[in-house]
Design a protein around this motif. Structure first.
Motif, PDB file in Angstrom:
ATOM      1  N   ILE A 214      84.763  42.433 113.583  1.00  0.00           N
ATOM      2  CA  ILE A 214      83.984  41.663 114.704  1.00  0.00           C
ATOM      3  C   ILE A 214      83.356  42.459 115.824  1.00  0.00           C
ATOM      4  O   ILE A 214      82.059  42.253 116.346  1.00  0.00           O
ATOM      5  CB  ILE A 214      85.037  41.401 115.903  1.00  0.00           C
ATOM      6  N   GLU A 215      83.359  44.095 116.223  1.00  0.00           N
ATOM      7  CA  GLU A 215      82.181  44.892 116.422  1.00  0.00           C
ATOM      8  C   GLU A 215      81.048  44.376 115.915  1.00  0.00           C
ATOM      9  O   GLU A 215      79.521  44.204 116.876  1.00  0.00           O
ATOM     10  CB  GLU A 215      82.837  46.535 117.113  1.00  0.00           C
ATOM     11  N   GLY A 216      81.206  44.536 115.060  1.00  0.00           N
ATOM     12  CA  GLY A 216      79.603  44.867 114.336  1.00  0.00           C
ATOM     13  C   GLY A 216      78.606  43.440 113.940  1.00  0.00           C
ATOM     14  O   GLY A 216      77.863  43.266 114.332  1.00  0.00           O
ATOM     15  N   LEU A 217      79.708  42.676 113.800  1.00  0.00           N
ATOM     16  CA  LEU A 217      79.053  40.909 114.006  1.00  0.00           C
ATOM     17  C   LEU A 217      78.974  40.623 115.603  1.00  0.00           C
ATOM     18  O   LEU A 217      77.792  39.626 115.847  1.00  0.00           O
ATOM     19  CB  LEU A 217      80.155  39.725 113.957  1.00  0.00           C
ATOM     20  N   SER A 218      79.419  40.618 116.432  1.00  0.00           N
ATOM     21  CA  SER A 218      78.959  41.138 117.633  1.00  0.00           C
ATOM     22  C   SER A 218      77.361  41.639 117.835  1.00  0.00           C
ATOM     23  O   SER A 218      76.918  40.853 118.580  1.00  0.00           O
ATOM     24  CB  SER A 218      79.955  42.059 119.266  1.00  0.00           C
ATOM     25  N   VAL A 219      76.777  42.515 117.344  1.00  0.00           N
ATOM     26  CA  VAL A 219      75.520  42.742 117.381  1.00  0.00           C
ATOM     27  C   VAL A 219      75.129  42.186 116.183  1.00  0.00           C
ATOM     28  O   VAL A 219      73.745  41.443 116.406  1.00  0.00           O
ATOM     29  CB  VAL A 219      75.174  43.714 116.951  1.00  0.00           C
ATOM     30  N   PHE A 220      75.895  41.013 115.145  1.00  0.00           N
ATOM     31  CA  PHE A 220      73.853  41.439 113.775  1.00  0.00           C
ATOM     32  C   PHE A 220      74.209  38.895 114.240  1.00  0.00           C
ATOM     33  O   PHE A 220      73.676  39.484 114.310  1.00  0.00           O
ATOM     34  CB  PHE A 220      76.008  40.838 112.402  1.00  0.00           C
TER      35      PHE A 220
END
Lengths: 718, 215
Positions: free
Chosen positions: B97-103
Motif C-alpha cells: 500500500i505504501e508503494g502504491l501510494s507513490v505509484f
C-alpha cells in the motif's frame, strides 16, 4: 510676476551680475502682458495701487525731468512726486538716470508719461533692482489686507500671463532638431549641379552633434539655438543662418555679435531661403513633389493606412503588424544546408543528438530531447543544425508516437525553433501541422498547451494558417478556450485549464490573420468564449484575447457581437491597464468597432474617452499612439464625443492637454490630391510634416491616390 | 463461510483503518480495496503451492508487467527492491500500500525520492557514472558499420552528468537529482521507466476502487 519672470522670460547674461531680457518674440509678448497689467492696475484696483512699497523699484530710465508735468516738483536735476508717504518721502523720485518708484499708481503714471517708450521702461524696470516688497510682515492690519490682496493679484496675473504664453507657444512656430535635420538633409540633396540645383551648397558649421540632436554650444542651446548653417545660394551672397526653436533666421556672424538675430524669424528654412534667393524661390516650386515624398519617408511618423471598401473607410493594418492577407510574410527561397566545414561546434553536437533520437529507445529519446533543449534554440545556427541533420523530421515523427513524454519534449523544441521562418515552412511541408493539431485532442493538458503554443508560432504565414483550418484545428483551438474559471480562487486543475486557454488564445490570434479563419472561429463559437475570457484579470490571458478580437474586428459580424455581448465595457476598462501592449490592442479594437454609432456611444458611456486621450502621452510608443489616435478619431465621428473632448480639454486634470507633445494631423485623399496640383498646398504639408515633434498621419489611400472622400485637412489636439 | 468472511471483513476494516492513518493519499475505503486486491494476488501466487504472506519477487514483477505495463527488466527488479523496504524479499501488505501510494498518487517530491531510490543501484545515496551506464546500456540500436553503439551511450551519460551534476562531484546526489527534475519534469524517469503511465493508473484505480461499490 515672479514666476513669469523667472521661468518664462528669456534672460541673457550680459555680465556676471546683471542680466538683460533678450529680445525674443516671447519676451516681447511677456512685456506687453506685464505692461497691460500695470497700466490697468490703478483703475481696476485703486486701493491696492496706493499701497506704498517698503523698498522702491529702481531702474535706469530714459525719461528726463522735462517729461514730467503736473503733480510733480520739477527742478533741473531732480523730480519728485507730490504724492508722499506717511513720512513725507516722495513716492516717485527721479535722479537721472535712475528713477525710484514706490507705488503702482506712480508706476502707472510714469508709464503713461513714457508714451511710446512704455515697453522700454517696463523692460528696464524688470532688469533693474527690485526686491519682493510684499513679504515683510510689519504694518497695520489694514496694510496687511492690502498686501495679501496684492499678492493674490500678482498670482492671478502670473497665471494669466503663463496661459497666454502657452497659447502663444502652441500657436507659434516650434522647430526641433529632427525637423531641422530633415529639412537640411533634403535640401542637401538638391545642392550643387550648377544652375540646376536649388542651392550651391549647404552645410552645418559644426560637425559635432550633441545627444539631443542640437549642434549649438550648450550655453546657446539654453537660448533655443539648435544649429548654425552656412548656405551658398546660386544667385546671391552667402547666408549665415541660425535654426532655433523659435524659427530660422539670419544671424550676425559678420557683425560683432555673431549670435544676434539680424532678420525676421521664419518658420522654416525653405521660407527663409525663398525670401533671400529668387533662384531658389523659382526652383522650389518644381521640386515640391519630391520634397513631400522625402519628408514623408524621413519624418518619424506612425502611419495608419486605411483600406477603402464599398462600405466606407475600414482600417486595414496597423503600423508594424500585418493583419489581413496583404502584408504577407514573404516565402523566401529555401536556404540550402551549409556545405563548408567551418561550422560551429553546436552543429556537430546537435547532429550527434539527432542520431541518438533516431536510434534510441524511449528513455534515451527523452534524455536526448532534454539535452537538446539546453542549446540556445533561438540561435539560427542551432535551428539550422536541427533542420540540416534531419532533426526536424525526427521531431515531427515523435509527435505521432504514443509516448507522451517524447511528444512533450519534441513540442518543447518545436515550439522554440518554429520562431525561424524557414523551419516553419519546412514543418508545414512535412505535414507537421496535421500531427500537431491532432495533439490538441490529447487528455494531457500540458500537451494541449504545448501544441497550441507551437501552432501560434507556426501559423505566421498563410499556408500554415490554412493547414490549421483544413485539419480541423480552429474548432479544437476554440474548444481550449472553454474553461469556467472563478478568477478569484483557482484550484491547481483550473490553473492548468487557464494555461491551456491562454495558449489556445495565442494560437487563435496567429490564425485569425486569415479571413477564412476569422469566419471559422466565429462559426466554432469562439466569440462568446473570448468574451468570457475578456473578464480575466490576467495580462497573459488578456493580451492574446484582445489581440484576436481586434484582429477579427475587421469583420462586421465580429463588431456586432463584440458590442451586443457587452465587450466594449471590458475593452474600455483595459485601456487603463499598465501594459502598453494590452492598451494598444484595446485601442485598436475600439478603433475598428467605433465604425458603429452604438459603440461610439458606449465608449463614451463607459468613460473611455479620457483614458484614450491619456494614451497620447506615450510619445515613445508609436504603435500605441497610432492605435489611440485611431480610436479617438473614429469616436469623434459622433458629435457628442467631440463635445466630450472639448469638455475634457477645458477641464483638463493636471494639464492633460497642455503637455501633449504631439499634434495629430488628419490628412485625407482630398488634401493629398490638392498637394499634387498646388505647390503651395504641398509646401504647407511639407512644413507640417517636418516641424512637428511627432506626427500621426492618417492617410486615406488607394494605390493611385484617387479622391473618394471630401473631408478636408484639419488638426485636432494641437 | 459467511461467518469467516464476516470476520475477515472486520479484520480487513481494522487493518485498513490502521494503515490509512499511516499512509498518504488513500481513504480508509480505498485501503480496504487495496487490501482485497493484495489478497487476491497473494492467493493467486500461493495457488502454485507456496505459502507466503506477501508478494514474492516473481509475482510482484509479473504484476508490474500485467497490471502496470512496466516491462523493463532492469527496472522491475529495482522497483521490487524499493517496495520491499525491510529487505525480506517479500512485499508485505503494508509495503504494497505504501508503494502504491507513490505509484498512483505520489506528489512530485514523493516521486523524486522514489525514482532516486530506484536508480541508486548500490544504495550509497548517489547515482554514479557506472550506474548510469548500466541503466542506459543497450538503449541505442546498433547501426550497420557501427562498432559499438554503447559509445553513444557513454557520450550521452557524460552529457547527462554534465547537465545534472550541480555540485560537480562526478556523481548525482539526491539534491542534484531533485534540482534537475524540478527544473525539467521530463527527467524524472531519466534512467528507466519505473512508474506507471497515467492510462494504466486510471485503469487500475477504476478496476480496484470500483469494487468498493460492488461490495
Amino acid at each position: 510676476m515672479g514666476i513669469s519672470l523667472t521661468r518664462a522670460a528669456q534672460w541673457t547674461m550680459v555680465s556676471s551680475s546683471t542680466a538683460k531680457l533678450a529680445s525674443t518674440p516671447m519676451n516681447e509678448s511677456l512685456l506687453k502682458e506685464i505692461l497691460h497689467f500695470v497700466e490697468h492696475f490703478s483703475s481696476q484696483h485703486p486701493q491696492e495701487a496706493e499701497h506704498v512699497f517698503e523698498e522702491p523699484l529702481q531702474w535706469s530710465t530714459t525719461l528726463v525731468p522735462s517729461d514730467f508735468k503736473t503733480d510733480y516738483d520739477i527742478s533741473d536735476s531732480d523730480v519728485q512726486s507730490h504724492e508722499r508717504d506717511s513720512e513725507g518721502h516722495p513716492l516717485l523720485q527721479l535722479s537721472p538716470p535712475t528713477v525710484y518708484v514706490r507705488s503702482f499708481s506712480q508706476l502707472s503714471k510714469l508709464l503713461h508719461l513714457a508714451d511710446d517708450k512704455k515697453l522700454v521702461e517696463v523692460r528696464a524696470c524688470l532688469e533693474g533692482k527690485f526686491e519682493s516688497n510684499l513679504t515683510k510682515e510689519e504694518g497695520l492690519s489694514k496694510d496687511l489686507e492690502v498686501k495679501v490682496k496684492l499678492f493674490q493679484l500678482f498670482q492671478d496675473m502670473d497665471k494669466q500671463i503663463l496661459d497666454k504664453l502657452l497659447k502663444d507657444i502652441s500657436e507659434q512656430v516650434r522647430l526641433n532638431p529632427k525637423a531641422v535635420k530633415n529639412e537640411v538633409e533634403i535640401l542637401q540633396m538638391f545642392c550643387g549641379g550648377g544652375d540646376k540645383g536649388l542651392l550651391k551648397s549647404l552645410r552645418y558649421t559644426s560637425d559635432f552633434q550633441f545627444s539631443n540632436g542640437y549642434r549649438a554650444p550648450l550655453w546657446r542651446q539654453v537660448q533655443g539655438d539648435i544649429c548654425y548653417l552656412v548656405i551658398e545660394p546660386c544667385d546671391t551672397e552667402t547666408l549665415y543662418i541660425t535654426c532655433s526653436t523659435a524659427g530660422s533666421f539670419l544671424n550676425g556672424v559678420r557683425l560683432e555679435n555673431g549670435y544676434e538675430r539680424t532678420s525676421d524669424a521664419y518658420e522654416d528654412l525653405v521660407t527663409l531661403l525663398k525670401s533671400r534667393s529668387p533662384h531658389f524661390a523659382d526652383k522650389i516650386n518644381q521640386t515640391y513633389r519630391v520634397l513631400i515624398v522625402c519628408l514623408i519617408k524621413k519624418a518619424e511618423v506612425a502611419l495608419v493606412y486605411f483600406r477603402k471598401t464599398s462600405a466606407g473607410a475600414l482600417p486595414g493594418e496597423l503600423f508594424g503588424e500585418s493583419s489581413t492577407e496583404s502584408e504577407e510574410e514573404e516565402e523566401q527561397p529555401y536556404r540550402h544546408p551549409e556545405t563548408n566545414t567551418d561550422l560551429p561546434s553546436e552543429y556537430w553536437q546537435i547532429q550527434k543528438l539527432v542520431k541518438y533520437l533516431k536510434d534510441g529507445d524511449q528513455i534515451v529519446t527523452v534524455d536526448t530531447l532534454c539535452a537538446m533543449m539546453d542549446f540556445n534554440l533561438m540561435q539560427e545556427s542551432c535551428q539550422m543544425a536541427i533542420q540540416d541533420t534531419g532533426g526536424l523530421k525526427v521531431l515531427l515523427n515523435l509527435l505521432d508516437t504514443d509516448e507522451h513524454k517524447c511528444k512533450i519534449g519534441s513540442l518543447k523544441i518545436l515550439r522554440t525553433i518554429s520562431h525561424n521562418s524557414q523551419i516553419r515552412r519546412v514543418i508545414v511541408d512535412m505535414k507537421g501541422v496535421q500531427s500537431i493539431v491532432k495533439i490538441l485532442d490529447s487528455p494531457v493538458k500540458e500537451l494541449k498547451a504545448l501544441a497550441a503554443e507551437t501552432i501560434a508560432n507556426v501559423a505566421k504565414f498563410r499556408r500554415a494558417r490554412r493547414n490549421v483550418r483544413l485539419y480541423g484545428g480552429i474548432n479544437k483551438l476554440v474548444k481550449l478556450l472553454d474553461c469556467l474559471p472563478n478568477f478569484a480562487s483557482l484550484t491547481p486543475s483550473q490553473e492548468e485549464d487557464i494555461e491551456v486557454a491562454c495558449c489556445g488564445a495565442l494560437a487563435l490570434w496567429s490564425c485569425s490573420r486569415s479571413t477564412k479563419n476569422k469566419k471559422a472561429i466565429r462559426k466554432a463559437g469562439g466569440i462568446p468564449l473570448l468574451g468570457r475570457l475578456l473578464k480575466s484579470p490576467l495580462q497573459k490571458m488578456l493580451i492574446p484575447v484582445v489581440g484576436t478580437l481586434q484582429e477579427c474586428a475587421s469583420e462586421e459580424s465580429y463588431r456586432n457581437d463584440i458590442q451586443t455581448l457587452g465587450m466594449i465595457k471590458d475593452l474600455v476598462r483595459n485601456l487603463s491597464s499598465d501594459n502598453d501592449e494590452l492598451q494598444m490592442h484595446c485601442a485598436s479594437a475600439i478603433f475598428k468597432c467605433a465604425e458603429d454609432k452604438q459603440t461610439r456611444d458606449l465608449v463614451r458611456k463607459y468613460k473611455g474617452l479620457q483614458p484614450l486621450v491619456s494614451l497620447l502621452h506615450k510619445a515613445d510608443n508609436k504603435q500605441l499612439l497610432a492605435a489611440a489616435t485611431g480610436a479617438i478619431w473614429k469616436c469623434s465621428i459622433s458629435q457628442e464625443n467631440v463635445t466630450k473632448y472639448e469638455y475634457l480639454r477645458q477641464h483638463s486634470v493636471q494639464g492633460l492637454f497642455i503637455q501633449l507633445p504631439i499634434m495629430i494631423i488628419i490628412i485625407t485623399e482630398e488634401a493629398l490630391r490638392q498637394c499634387q496640383t498646388s505647390a503651395k498646398a504641398a509646401h504647407s504639408l511639407g512644413v507640417l510634416l517636418s516641424r512637428k515633434q511627432y506626427c500621426i498621419l492618417f492617410l486615406s489611400f488607394s494605390c493611385s491616390l484617387k479622391v473618394r472622400s471630401e473631408v478636408k485637412c484639419y488638426m485636432i489636439f494641437g | 463461510m459467511s461467518k469467516i468472511s464476516a470476520v475477515n471483513k472486520r479484520a480487513t476494516q481494522t487493518l485498513a483503518e490502521n494503515i490509512s492513518k499511516q499512509v498518504e493519499h488513500f481513504s480508509k475505503k480505498e485501503v480496504e480495496c487495496l487490501i482485497r486486491e493484495f489478497n487476491v494476488l497473494v492467493a493467486e501466487q500461493n495457488n502454485s503451492g507456496r505459502a507466503v504472506h506477501g508478494l514474492d519477487r516473481g509475482k510482484f514483477i509479473s504484476t508490474l508487467h500485467s497490471i502496470f505495463g512496466l516491462t523493463d527488466d532492469r527496472m522491475t527488479g529495482r522497483v521490487f527492491r524499493t517496495f520491499d523496504k525491510d529487505n525480506d524479499s517479500v512485499v508485505s501488505m503494508k509495503e504494497w500500500i505504501e508503494g502504491l501510494s507513490v505509484f498512483l498518487r505520489g506528489t512530485l517530491d514523493e516521486k523524486i525520492k522514489y525514482c532516486f531510490t530506484v536508480y541508486d543501484l548500490n544504495g550509497d545515496n548517489a547515482i554514479s557514472r557506472e550506474e548510469m551506464l548500466h541503466m542506459l546500456k543497450g538503449r541505442l540500436i546498433r547501426q550497420p558499420n557501427e562498432e559499438d553503439p554503447d559509445e553513444g551511450i557513454k557520450d550521452l551519460v557524460e552529457i547527462i552528468l554534465k547537465k545534472m551534476d550541480y555540485d560537480h562531484d562526478g556523481k548525482l546526489s539526491f539534491e542534484d537529482f531533485e534540482k534537475t527534475v524540478k527544473d525539467e519534469n521530463l527527467l524524472l524517469e531519466a534512467f528507466g521507466t519505473c512508474l506507471p503511465d497515467f492510462r494504466r493508473i486510471e485503469m487500475f484505480e477504476g478496476h480496484v476502487f470500483q469494487e468498493q461499490f460492488e461490495q
